[in-house]
Design a protein around this motif. Structure first.
Motif, PDB file in Angstrom:
ATOM      1  N   LYS A 160      57.742  12.254 -40.862  1.00 41.43           N
ATOM      2  CA  LYS A 160      58.330  13.167 -40.179  1.00 41.43           C
ATOM      3  C   LYS A 160      57.346  13.375 -38.924  1.00 41.43           C
ATOM      4  O   LYS A 160      58.157  14.018 -38.218  1.00 41.43           O
ATOM      5  CB  LYS A 160      58.955  14.058 -41.317  1.00 41.43           C
ATOM      6  N   TYR A 161      56.354  13.937 -38.579  1.00 39.00           N
ATOM      7  CA  TYR A 161      55.147  14.588 -38.381  1.00 39.00           C
ATOM      8  C   TYR A 161      55.341  13.470 -36.822  1.00 39.00           C
ATOM      9  O   TYR A 161      55.494  13.723 -35.638  1.00 39.00           O
ATOM     10  CB  TYR A 161      54.250  14.296 -38.435  1.00 39.00           C
ATOM     11  N   GLY A 162      55.620  11.541 -36.716  1.00 40.36           N
ATOM     12  CA  GLY A 162      55.232  11.652 -35.678  1.00 40.36           C
ATOM     13  C   GLY A 162      56.597  11.204 -35.096  1.00 40.36           C
ATOM     14  O   GLY A 162      56.717  11.515 -34.101  1.00 40.36           O
ATOM     15  N   TYR A 163      57.894  11.375 -35.843  1.00 39.58           N
ATOM     16  CA  TYR A 163      58.849  11.832 -35.159  1.00 39.58           C
ATOM     17  C   TYR A 163      58.811  13.285 -34.437  1.00 39.58           C
ATOM     18  O   TYR A 163      58.947  12.964 -33.002  1.00 39.58           O
ATOM     19  CB  TYR A 163      60.255  12.204 -35.627  1.00 39.58           C
ATOM     20  N   LEU A 164      57.665  14.630 -34.518  1.00 36.41           N
ATOM     21  CA  LEU A 164      58.308  15.663 -33.816  1.00 36.41           C
ATOM     22  C   LEU A 164      57.233  15.095 -32.327  1.00 36.41           C
ATOM     23  O   LEU A 164      57.083  15.634 -31.695  1.00 36.41           O
ATOM     24  CB  LEU A 164      57.518  16.483 -34.980  1.00 36.41           C
ATOM     25  N   LEU A 165      56.141  14.219 -32.927  1.00 36.78           N
ATOM     26  CA  LEU A 165      54.821  13.941 -32.116  1.00 36.78           C
ATOM     27  C   LEU A 165      56.060  13.219 -30.424  1.00 36.78           C
ATOM     28  O   LEU A 165      55.473  13.528 -29.075  1.00 36.78           O
ATOM     29  CB  LEU A 165      54.068  13.389 -32.685  1.00 36.78           C
ATOM     30  N   ALA A 166      56.509  12.516 -31.407  1.00 39.02           N
ATOM     31  CA  ALA A 166      57.349  11.397 -30.378  1.00 39.02           C
ATOM     32  C   ALA A 166      58.644  12.665 -29.239  1.00 39.02           C
ATOM     33  O   ALA A 166      57.942  12.258 -28.207  1.00 39.02           O
ATOM     34  CB  ALA A 166      58.396  10.481 -31.198  1.00 39.02           C
ATOM     35  N   LYS A 167      58.899  13.116 -30.480  1.00 41.35           N
ATOM     36  CA  LYS A 167      59.624  14.156 -28.794  1.00 41.35           C
ATOM     37  C   LYS A 167      59.010  15.868 -27.796  1.00 41.35           C
ATOM     38  O   LYS A 167      59.404  15.253 -27.737  1.00 41.35           O
ATOM     39  CB  LYS A 167      60.674  15.089 -29.485  1.00 41.35           C
ATOM     40  N   ALA A 168      58.209  15.455 -28.553  1.00 44.85           N
ATOM     41  CA  ALA A 168      57.014  16.673 -28.024  1.00 44.85           C
ATOM     42  C   ALA A 168      56.342  15.995 -26.607  1.00 44.85           C
ATOM     43  O   ALA A 168      55.969  16.353 -25.532  1.00 44.85           O
ATOM     44  CB  ALA A 168      55.899  17.201 -28.706  1.00 44.85           C
ATOM     45  N   PHE A 169      55.905  14.336 -27.078  1.00 43.61           N
ATOM     46  CA  PHE A 169      54.956  13.643 -25.806  1.00 43.61           C
ATOM     47  C   PHE A 169      55.497  12.133 -25.412  1.00 43.61           C
ATOM     48  O   PHE A 169      54.466  11.990 -24.131  1.00 43.61           O
ATOM     49  CB  PHE A 169      53.612  13.331 -26.373  1.00 43.61           C
ATOM     50  N   GLY A 170      56.102  12.128 -26.780  1.00 37.79           N
ATOM     51  CA  GLY A 170      56.756  10.220 -26.304  1.00 37.79           C
ATOM     52  C   GLY A 170      57.111   9.997 -24.772  1.00 37.79           C
ATOM     53  O   GLY A 170      56.350   8.777 -23.877  1.00 37.79           O
ATOM     54  N   GLU A 171      57.845  10.933 -23.952  1.00 41.25           N
ATOM     55  CA  GLU A 171      58.324  11.144 -22.184  1.00 41.25           C
ATOM     56  C   GLU A 171      57.691  10.318 -21.286  1.00 41.25           C
ATOM     57  O   GLU A 171      57.307   9.923 -20.641  1.00 41.25           O
ATOM     58  CB  GLU A 171      59.923  12.076 -22.435  1.00 41.25           C
ATOM     59  N   ALA A 172      56.935  11.739 -21.584  1.00 38.21           N
ATOM     60  CA  ALA A 172      55.284  12.621 -20.472  1.00 38.21           C
ATOM     61  C   ALA A 172      54.662  11.256 -20.186  1.00 38.21           C
ATOM     62  O   ALA A 172      54.097  10.373 -19.460  1.00 38.21           O
ATOM     63  CB  ALA A 172      54.459  13.721 -20.824  1.00 38.21           C
ATOM     64  N   LEU A 173      53.576   9.908 -21.907  1.00 33.67           N
ATOM     65  CA  LEU A 173      53.499   9.150 -22.127  1.00 33.67           C
ATOM     66  C   LEU A 173      53.477   7.864 -21.733  1.00 33.67           C
ATOM     67  O   LEU A 173      53.021   7.566 -21.079  1.00 33.67           O
ATOM     68  CB  LEU A 173      52.911   9.159 -23.369  1.00 33.67           C
ATOM     69  N   ARG A 174      55.333   7.477 -21.808  1.00 34.41           N
ATOM     70  CA  ARG A 174      55.486   6.295 -20.873  1.00 34.41           C
ATOM     71  C   ARG A 174      55.598   6.595 -19.268  1.00 34.41           C
ATOM     72  O   ARG A 174      55.106   5.756 -18.972  1.00 34.41           O
ATOM     73  CB  ARG A 174      57.190   6.787 -21.199  1.00 34.41           C
ATOM     74  N   ARG A 175      55.982   7.740 -18.740  1.00 35.49           N
ATOM     75  CA  ARG A 175      55.583   7.900 -17.444  1.00 35.49           C
ATOM     76  C   ARG A 175      54.337   7.763 -17.692  1.00 35.49           C
ATOM     77  O   ARG A 175      54.254   7.158 -15.952  1.00 35.49           O
ATOM     78  CB  ARG A 175      55.930   9.233 -17.622  1.00 35.49           C
ATOM     79  N   ALA A 176      53.300   8.469 -17.996  1.00 37.71           N
ATOM     80  CA  ALA A 176      51.787   8.068 -17.344  1.00 37.71           C
ATOM     81  C   ALA A 176      51.505   6.307 -17.478  1.00 37.71           C
ATOM     82  O   ALA A 176      50.461   6.318 -17.466  1.00 37.71           O
ATOM     83  CB  ALA A 176      50.477   8.402 -18.587  1.00 37.71           C
ATOM     84  N   GLY A 177      52.578   5.782 -18.268  1.00 34.39           N
ATOM     85  CA  GLY A 177      52.063   3.857 -18.167  1.00 34.39           C
ATOM     86  C   GLY A 177      51.980   3.615 -19.744  1.00 34.39           C
ATOM     87  O   GLY A 177      51.422   2.561 -19.455  1.00 34.39           O
ATOM     88  N   ALA A 178      51.356   4.526 -20.377  1.00 34.56           N
ATOM     89  CA  ALA A 178      51.260   4.279 -21.522  1.00 34.56           C
ATOM     90  C   ALA A 178      51.478   2.962 -22.640  1.00 34.56           C
ATOM     91  O   ALA A 178      53.142   2.634 -22.522  1.00 34.56           O
ATOM     92  CB  ALA A 178      51.818   4.783 -23.370  1.00 34.56           C
ATOM     93  N   ASP A 179      51.033   1.776 -22.408  1.00 34.46           N
ATOM     94  CA  ASP A 179      51.754   0.617 -23.013  1.00 34.46           C
ATOM     95  C   ASP A 179      51.396  -0.127 -24.858  1.00 34.46           C
ATOM     96  O   ASP A 179      51.638  -0.613 -25.291  1.00 34.46           O
ATOM     97  CB  ASP A 179      51.677  -0.814 -22.454  1.00 34.46           C
ATOM     98  N   SER A 180      50.779   0.869 -25.345  1.00 32.36           N
ATOM     99  CA  SER A 180      49.935   0.460 -26.820  1.00 32.36           C
ATOM    100  C   SER A 180      50.120   2.012 -27.656  1.00 32.36           C
ATOM    101  O   SER A 180      49.808   2.603 -26.767  1.00 32.36           O
ATOM    102  CB  SER A 180      49.380  -0.894 -26.890  1.00 32.36           C
ATOM    103  N   VAL A 181      50.332   1.517 -28.891  1.00 35.97           N
ATOM    104  CA  VAL A 181      50.001   2.460 -29.627  1.00 35.97           C
ATOM    105  C   VAL A 181      49.233   1.912 -30.870  1.00 35.97           C
ATOM    106  O   VAL A 181      49.722   0.772 -31.669  1.00 35.97           O
ATOM    107  CB  VAL A 181      50.894   2.802 -30.114  1.00 35.97           C
ATOM    108  N   THR A 182      47.900   2.760 -31.598  1.00 35.46           N
ATOM    109  CA  THR A 182      47.468   2.579 -32.741  1.00 35.46           C
ATOM    110  C   THR A 182      47.224   3.275 -33.063  1.00 35.46           C
ATOM    111  O   THR A 182      46.904   4.474 -32.515  1.00 35.46           O
ATOM    112  CB  THR A 182      46.888   1.466 -32.218  1.00 35.46           C
ATOM    113  N   ALA A 183      46.423   3.024 -34.760  1.00 38.92           N
ATOM    114  CA  ALA A 183      45.827   3.928 -35.271  1.00 38.92           C
ATOM    115  C   ALA A 183      44.614   4.026 -36.008  1.00 38.92           C
ATOM    116  O   ALA A 183      44.003   3.024 -35.662  1.00 38.92           O
ATOM    117  CB  ALA A 183      46.673   4.138 -36.433  1.00 38.92           C
ATOM    118  N   VAL A 184      43.979   5.069 -35.353  1.00 36.74           N
ATOM    119  CA  VAL A 184      42.144   5.497 -36.405  1.00 36.74           C
ATOM    120  C   VAL A 184      42.350   4.700 -37.278  1.00 36.74           C
ATOM    121  O   VAL A 184      43.030   4.640 -38.424  1.00 36.74           O
ATOM    122  CB  VAL A 184      41.997   6.617 -36.671  1.00 36.74           C
ATOM    123  N   PRO A 185      41.622   3.462 -37.629  1.00 33.83           N
ATOM    124  CA  PRO A 185      41.464   2.921 -38.898  1.00 33.83           C
ATOM    125  C   PRO A 185      40.995   3.006 -40.191  1.00 33.83           C
ATOM    126  O   PRO A 185      40.173   3.622 -39.850  1.00 33.83           O
ATOM    127  CB  PRO A 185      40.925   2.015 -38.687  1.00 33.83           C
TER     128      PRO A 185
END
Length: 239
Positions: A105-130
């Motif tokens: 649920k939080y991942g969904y909110l994060l994407a709604k808040a920041f996803g579009e801006a980060l795509r425009r910034a050229g983000a091409d990968s997502v990873t998690a702190v392991p």
């Protein structure tokens, strides 16, 4: 559809704020409609480096980044909420009370808040702190990985599992000073795969305290050739 409704009845979704079952009539992205309003969402006046809500909106950087920002390996951070009592209880349940569904649920909110801006910034990968395998066996899951997968799916930016691996099962960081955290994390992470050709990467974790963990992961990614690194978390401490 009938089967899913029956499963929802047997195993109702729980609100990440109040932990009560969310009614189908009171559902807002998996939160109670009233509870989602209680989230201490950070609006305008963010630190340009770590994304923390600024005490003085006229400034560009928070107190911590004025003192230590030049040493960070990441380029910029974005957090959804300020880490207050509401978020402290929610994140605790997420990590220690087997509420892994909160991360979706939080991942969904994060994407709604920041996803579009980060795509425009050229983000091409997502990873998690392991997490180290020992910690995963104890907890049953890595909440940051669930967050990252949920964010990736909604933001439409590819998720790469094990891009970075945790090589050392470090001691818990919450009671350590900044210097102790940095020393504790030395050589804790390593590159997990060399088939990811990323130039702008997003590192996802649940909370940001001093930035030591994100920095250690970012350092590994920078050495691997990633030119720009953003981090995203559910919550971050106060300025």
């Amino acid at each position: 559809m009938i089967r899913q409704s029956f499963l929802d009845y047997l195993f109702p979704s729980r609100c990440p704020v109040c932990d009560r079952a969310v009614s189908v009539f009171d559902n807002c992205a998996g939160f109670c409609r009233d509870c989602i309003q209680k989230l201490p969402v950070i609006g305008e006046g963010r630190c340009y480096k770590c994304g923390r809500k600024l005490r003085d909106p006229a400034l560009q950087y928070c107190t911590d980044c004025i003192r230590h920002g030049a040493w960070h390996h990441y380029d910029r951070g974005l957090s959804l909420c300020t880490y207050d009592d509401v978020m402290r209880r929610s994140v605790y349940r997420l990590k220690y009370d087997h509420r892994s569904e909160y991360a979706v649920k939080y991942g969904y909110l994060l994407a709604k808040a920041f996803g579009e801006a980060l795509r425009r910034a050229g983000a091409d990968s997502v990873t998690a702190v392991p997490l180290h395998p020992n910690r995963i066996r104890k907890r049953g899951y890595n909440q940051a990985e669930i967050l990252a997968k949920s964010f990736s799916k909604e933001a439409k930016i590819p998720f790469y599992k094990d891009f970075v691996k945790r090589d050392v099962d470090t001691a818990p960081l919450k009671s350590m000073t900044r210097a102790q955290r940095q020393n504790n994390l030395k050589k804790a992470f390593k590159l997990g795969r060399n088939d990811v050709k990323s130039k702008v990467s997003i590192v996802i974790d649940d909370i940001y305290t001093t930035g030591s963990t994100v920095d250690a992961v970012a350092e590994v990614l920078k050495r691997a050739g990633v030119s720009k690194i953003y981090f995203i978390t559910i919550a971050i401490g106060r300025d």
